[in-house]
Design an enzyme around this catalytic site. Structure first.
Site, PDB file in Angstrom:
ATOM      1  N   CYS A   2       1.038  -1.203   0.015  1.00  0.00           N
ATOM      2  CA  CYS A   2       0.058   0.030  -0.132  1.00  0.00           C
ATOM      3  C   CYS A   2       1.031   1.366   0.009  1.00  0.00           C
ATOM      4  CB  CYS A   2      -1.006  -0.009   1.156  1.00  0.00           C
ATOM      5  SG  CYS A   2      -1.707  -1.485   1.542  1.00  0.00           S
ATOM      6  N   LEU A  48      -3.515  -1.590  -1.978  1.00  0.00           N
ATOM      7  CA  LEU A  48      -3.653  -2.899  -2.953  1.00  0.00           C
ATOM      8  C   LEU A  48      -3.906  -4.256  -2.116  1.00  0.00           C
ATOM      9  CD1 LEU A  48      -2.899  -3.595  -5.837  1.00  0.00           C
ATOM     10  CD2 LEU A  48      -0.595  -3.817  -4.716  1.00  0.00           C
ATOM     11  N   GLY A  74       2.946  -3.063   3.452  1.00  0.00           N
ATOM     12  CA  GLY A  74       3.880  -4.070   3.651  1.00  0.00           C
ATOM     13  C   GLY A  74       3.078  -5.438   3.830  1.00  0.00           C
ATOM     14  N   VAL A 281      12.334  -9.587 -19.242  1.00  0.00           N
ATOM     15  CA  VAL A 281      12.484  -8.604 -20.345  1.00  0.00           C
ATOM     16  C   VAL A 281      13.800  -8.460 -20.806  1.00  0.00           C
ATOM     17  CG1 VAL A 281      10.872  -6.967 -19.319  1.00  0.00           C
ATOM     18  CG2 VAL A 281      13.222  -6.809 -18.556  1.00  0.00           C
TER      19      VAL A 281
END
Length: 624
Positions: A2, A48, A74, A281
């Protein structure tokens, strides 16, 4: 995962201001928001949702009588164990979140709660009765926490950019940090690039009471090698402990994935984590800069789906302003942009990923750790090496000469971490401004003092654990993942893993003995590589010997191309640059690199990234 913000309330429109501060970091928590405002304090939270994804997990969270208020960023991996003890002690829980464990735990244990936690965290608790603010940051500095005291207002947050929306915040450049940054490639002290804004150091807590701010350390690394167990025993212990850590780091009510480069760290995580998806990537087709082919083969061998992206030069360069906005402070690590893109593709599929950060610092993985005592020259008397180094230092710099210069210095004089961009002498040549910034040794010496009796490898690890890892590795891990609303978890950076690694003898961390078979050659991270080989499928065990790349970036190649050379040259000749730098030596660095006279790519990048960041925050007022 968060974002948190807050301030002591001395303004009339605090409800509006805290809302704006929360909006500034919406990317850290797009699922929900919450705030608490009274005459003394304003607290804000962006969520989140990972554990207890219902609205019951929204913050701020209160204790039973509402006298304590918590905002938290966290994950606490042992929260269920702590919760059971708190329930037995009579505490009443309203949610199933790890967040609520913190507020009841603080109510029960005070700051001693921190000793019981296993996880990554930055949290703040307001005690209404005592009019006291308490905050803490996790053991390694995985999660950030910034604070400032301006105009009788104390403000804090997960990101500095949230302070821009507070009327008492005064935005000024901290030129001292610029000078340090030119040497380290990141901000190495508690000061930030914004004057009077500070980082709460890892493993520290603060208490603000009666206008007085107290900051204390609550944990530290303590290397104490145990020579009794043999190598096989250490390998088995690493395997058992790391399996346990990965299991703990997978606790979630949503899907968890894993990053995958071609190095042993991320491969080890991916091989034992049993996630469904891996993410990679790369750049172009050159295997020096593209690990996608290897990652796809590895993922196939362990039965997982690999998701990948080839990043073009245009995408990379076009993203730089956005990257530096999210970073809060300039970070000249080219891998930060690659990390942004791998976080971006992961965020399209899920909310949580595992990653391999921390293994090198904990288990002794960087090649530079094999340098002490590596040559017969090291066995010469220190006074003789110092004299030869002094003579060599007066000669034109080149590879052979640089060897003698470096070997003529003590470890403390030559090693400030994994990046050493501009020496104090060189940075003064390019700087137009004058500051009272400390010498590099003044920054590193306190850490060296803490391990003065240890061997050189351990000293280097200890320094990197406290400076390089927090200032570079974990800064970019948090900011790039959160920019994409993605939670990044690092199972190597676990308190139990560290407790084990502290006891491993140096010869099992970095060994001079070369052990070879048809696939492998071990030097650094010796015992951990063997553990990884033990836990990795046979057909992919060769990863234990593969050179660490970690999403490498072709900066040195791009800077020789006219298109990107001209972008950098334009920045070096800009009015912004002229405020701080002498133009001629910067252009000389750039031209010498383009003409192949020297590889100045990292020095060039360090200056250029500062200018990109400065434009975002001081010319565009925090916009990109």
């Amino acid at each position: 995962m968060c974002g948190i913000v807050g301030f002591t309330n001395t303004i009339n429109d605090s409800n509006v201001v805290i809302g704006r501060m929360m909006d500034r970091i919406r990317h850290r928590g797009p699922d929900a928001e919450g705030k608490y405002v009274d005459g003394d304090i304003a607290l804000g939270h962006r969520r989140l949702s990972i554990i207890d994804v219902s609205s019951q997990g929204d913050q701020p969270i209160f204790n039973e009588d509402g006298s304590l208020v918590l905002v938290f960023n966290g994950e606490i991996y042992n929260f269920q164990e702590i919760r059971e003890k708190l329930v037995a002690a009579g505490h009443i829980f309203k949610t199933k979140t790890d967040s609520e464990v913190l507020i009841h735990g603080y109510e029960e244990y005070g700051e001693k709660l921190l000793d019981k936690l296993r996880g990554m965290f930055a949290f703040v608790i307001w005690d209404k009765n005592k009019k006291e603010l308490f905050g803490a940051r996790d053991f390694f500095g995985i999660k950030p926490l910034y604070y400032a005291q301006m105009n009788n207002t104390f403000m804090f947050g997960s990101e500095i950019k949230s302070f821009l929306d507070h009327p008492d915040f005064k935005k000024e450049l901290n030129e001292r940090v610029l000078e340090n940054y030119l040497t380290f490639q990141y901000s190495p002290t508690e000061e930030t690039f914004f004057r009077n804004v500070y980082k709460l150091p890892p493993a520290h807590y603060f208490r603000l009471s009666g206008g007085k701010l107290e900051i204390k350390r609550f944990w530290d690394v303590h290397f104490s090698p145990d020579e009794k167990p043999d190598l096989n025993e250490w390998v088995n212990r690493i395997s058992d402990t790391f399996h346990d850590s990965v299991k703990a780091h997978k606790i979630a009510d949503v899907e968890v994935g894993s990053f995958l480069s071609s190095g042993v760290d991320s491969s080890y995580v991916a091989a034992i984590a049993d996630v469904d998806k891996t993410f990679t990537v790369g750049f172009g087709k050159d295997e020096k800069y593209n690990e996608i082919g290897w990652a796809k083969e590895f993922s196939k061998a362990i039965g997982k789906e690999n998701n990948s992206k080839v990043i073009s030069g245009e995408e990379y360069w076009d993203s730089l302003a956005k990257i530096q906005y999210h970073m809060d402070e300039p970070l000249a690590d080219p891998a930060a942009v690659a990390l942004y893109f791998v976080c971006n593709i992961a965020s399209e599929k899920l909310k949580v990923v595992l990653s391999g950060e921390g293994a090198d610092e904990i288990f002794g993985g960087y090649n530079v750790y094999s340098e002490p005592g590596a040559t017969a020259y090291d066995r010469l008397p220190a006074s003789l090496r110092k004299g030869i180094g002094s003579i060599a230092g007066k000669l034109p710099a080149k590879r052979g000469v640089n060897f003698f210069v470096r070997k003529g210095k003590t470890l403390e004089e030559r090693f400030i971490g994994n990046a050493y961009m501009f020496t104090p002498e060189d940075r003064k040549k390019i700087l137009k401004i004058t500051t009272d910034a400390p010498e590099p040794l003044a920054i590193t010496q306190p850490f060296y003092n803490n391990v003065s009796s240890m061997d050189d490898v351990t000293k280097m690890q200890y320094l990197d654990l406290h400076l390089w890892m927090a200032g570079d590795i974990l800064l970019k891990a948090d900011k790039m993942s959160m920019a994409n609303s993605l939670e990044l978890r690092v199972p190597f950076l676990d308190k139990e893993v560290m407790a084990l690694a502290e006891r491993i003898p140096v010869r099992y961390r970095v060994t001079r003995k070369e052990v070879t078979d048809e696939h492998t050659k071990y030097v650094t991270k010796y015992a951990m590589r063997l553990a990884a080989k033990k836990d990795t499928p046979e057909q992919t065990a060769k990863t234990a010997a593969k050179k660490k790349l970690g999403f490498p970036v072709p900066i040195r190649v791009w800077l020789k191309e006219d298109k990107y050379y001209n972008i950098v040259r334009s920045a070096f000749e800009s009015e912004s640059s002229k405020k701080f730098f002498n133009t001629a030596p910067l252009i000389r660095l750039l031209d010498d690199h383009k003409e192949g006279k020297a590889d100045n790519s990292r020095k060039i990048w360090t200056v250029f990234i500062f200018l990109v960041w400065y434009k975002v925050y001081f010319e565009n007022n925090g916009e990109y």
